[in-house]
Design an enzyme around this catalytic site. Structure first.
Site, PDB file in Angstrom:
ATOM      1  N   SER A 135     121.247 -92.210 -92.097  1.00 49.95           N
ATOM      2  CA  SER A 135     120.186 -92.453 -91.117  1.00 49.95           C
ATOM      3  C   SER A 135     119.938 -93.941 -90.959  1.00 49.95           C
ATOM      4  O   SER A 135     120.124 -94.725 -91.907  1.00 49.95           O
ATOM      5  CB  SER A 135     118.916 -91.779 -91.639  1.00 49.95           C
ATOM      6  OG  SER A 135     117.794 -92.233 -90.933  1.00 49.95           O
ATOM      7  N   TYR A 160     112.589 -89.451 -98.883  1.00 48.24           N
ATOM      8  CA  TYR A 160     113.654 -89.007 -97.965  1.00 48.24           C
ATOM      9  C   TYR A 160     114.634 -90.150 -97.707  1.00 48.24           C
ATOM     10  O   TYR A 160     115.848 -90.001 -97.863  1.00 48.24           O
ATOM     11  CB  TYR A 160     113.033 -88.527 -96.644  1.00 48.24           C
ATOM     12  CG  TYR A 160     114.015 -88.537 -95.498  1.00 48.24           C
ATOM     13  CD1 TYR A 160     114.964 -87.527 -95.358  1.00 48.24           C
ATOM     14  CD2 TYR A 160     114.032 -89.589 -94.575  1.00 48.24           C
ATOM     15  CE1 TYR A 160     115.884 -87.564 -94.323  1.00 48.24           C
ATOM     16  CE2 TYR A 160     114.947 -89.627 -93.540  1.00 48.24           C
ATOM     17  CZ  TYR A 160     115.870 -88.615 -93.416  1.00 48.24           C
ATOM     18  OH  TYR A 160     116.788 -88.662 -92.403  1.00 48.24           O
ATOM     19  N   LYS A 190     118.859 -90.936 -98.818  1.00 47.66           N
ATOM     20  CA  LYS A 190     119.986 -91.359 -97.967  1.00 47.66           C
ATOM     21  C   LYS A 190     120.662 -92.595 -98.572  1.00 47.66           C
ATOM     22  O   LYS A 190     121.886 -92.682 -98.634  1.00 47.66           O
ATOM     23  CB  LYS A 190     119.509 -91.651 -96.536  1.00 47.66           C
ATOM     24  CG  LYS A 190     119.002 -90.426 -95.796  1.00 47.66           C
ATOM     25  CD  LYS A 190     120.080 -89.361 -95.620  1.00 47.66           C
ATOM     26  CE  LYS A 190     119.576 -88.097 -94.972  1.00 47.66           C
ATOM     27  NZ  LYS A 190     120.509 -86.969 -95.029  1.00 47.66           N
TER      28      LYS A 190
END
Ligand code: UD1
Length: 347
Positions: A130, A155, A159
């Site tokens: 992302s 979150y 990544k």
């Protein structure tokens, strides 16, 4: 049996980006097996994929954090040549309150896959990353060489850590390749309106909220902030059509399976290259659909980035891939999907 292009394991393949990617893989001649625990999706998605492509992908309902279930899947499908890993928890806000769940789901899934790839002669893994890894960039647009900033949510951290895990494994001599794809903001739905984004509960992301407000499920959209240092005061993002995004995965898989990768690990930004503000996106939606979005301006949302958009030159040149769908068409597709959900009595 898989056909001549080989079989791809798509984890999280009934989810939003996963389902669109399964369609494009099948259109390109790959066989697909999906593994999904249906925690944030629905098995009906498989019917939608079949209606679009005429092919029903194989589906295993299981959790990728379950090593034994994954091991059995590899035993049942010895022809898996590549993996696309979408299986992950993805709500930024939820990750702040349930960090362990996020680390467990996102990291254990990846570790299990990497372990089993090595043992099962799988050539490569495409990993969903992302633009969140760039944080609040000092300079836009961001290239793949832009600095990685400390993650602001569990979150986002999953990544960053996942990218590092894959990199470390490959530098240590793992017998597979990887393509890491850093998505900007995926939006829209398949033009057939057979598949699209189906958020659980109140949507956190902009476009599902917009379409739900437009159809009357939500009273009004809250625009989070009009006092940013941008041309109209609202935040700027790079909204990429989900089908365009899905097609990049097919190119990435082909690179790995056909030994075209220049490095054993490659990283690409997937965006359009255009920064669009929240208010501009609303204008596009209203222009494209003729439907008004009830709205009010409210304060900033904690943790939001002011502006971020991609420099997609590297993906354009090296992958030969480009985001092509005009934003108005993407907005029309999102609206058609919302209307289809209404017709089916789902929302
Ligand atoms: C964020 C993450 C992204 C992650 C995604 C998943 C960043 C830069 N991006 O995207 O990596 O994959 O969440 O959840 O951290 N907005 C409103 N009203 C709403 C909802 C959103 O005004 O009701 C605005 C937001 O302030 C933002 C824009 O719309 O400016 C897009 O928001 P959203 O769709 O939630 O995505 P990001 O926060 O950009």
């Amino acid at each position: 049996m898989s056909n001549q292009k080989g079989r791809i394991l798509v984890t999280g393949g009934t989810g939003y980006i996963g389902s669109h990617t399964v369609v494009e893989l099948q259109n390109a001649g790959y066989s697909v097996v999906i593994i999904d625990n249906l925690s944030n999706s629905n098995a009906d998605v498989i019917d939608g994929i079949e209606r679009i492509t005429g092919i029903r992908p194989d589906f295993v309902e299981a959790d990728c954090t379950d090593f034994d279930a994954l091991k059995k899947l590899f035993a049942d499908y010895p022809d898996i040549k590549g993996i696309i890993n979408f299986a992950a928890s993805k709500a930024v806000g939820e990750s702040m309150t349930k960090p362990i769940l996020y680390y467990r789901n996102n990291l254990n899934t990846l570790l299990n896959l990497l372990d089993l790839m090595g043992e099962n002669d799988v050539k490569g893994i495409v990993f969903s990353s992302s633009c969140t890894v760039y944080g609040e960039p000092d300079v836009n647009p961001v290239t793949e060489k832009s600095p990685i900033k400390k993650a602001t949510s569990p979150y986002g951290n999953t990544k960053q850590i996942s990218e590092e895990i894959i990199t470390d494994a490959i530098y240590a001599g793992a017998p597979y390749k990887s393509v890491i794809l850093r998505y900007f903001n995926p939006v829209g739905a398949h033009p057939s309106a057979e598949i699209g984004e189906l958020p659980n509960g109140v949507p956190q992301n902009l476009i599902p909220y917009v379409t739900q407000a437009a159809i009357g499920i939500r009273k009004e959209l809250s625009v989070f902030g009009n006092d940013y240092n941008t041309r109209d005061g609202s935040c700027i993002r790079d909204y990429i059509n989900v089908v365009d995004l899905a097609k990049a995965h097919v190119v990435a898989v082909e690179r790995m399976l056909e030994d075209k990768s220049e490095e054993k690990i490659e990283i690409f930004n997937l965006g359009t290259g255009d920064g669009v503000s929240v208010l501009e996106l609303l204008e596009s939606f209203e222009r494209a659909t003729g439907v008004k979005v009830p709205r009010k301006i409210v304060g900033r949302r904690a943790g939001d980035i002011e502006k971020v958009w991609a420099d997609p030159t590297y993906a354009n040149e090296v992958l030969g891939w480009k985001a092509e769908t005009p934003i108005d068409d993407t907005m029309r597709s999102a609206w058609a999907w919302q209307c289809r959900l209404r017709e089916r009595g789902i929302m």
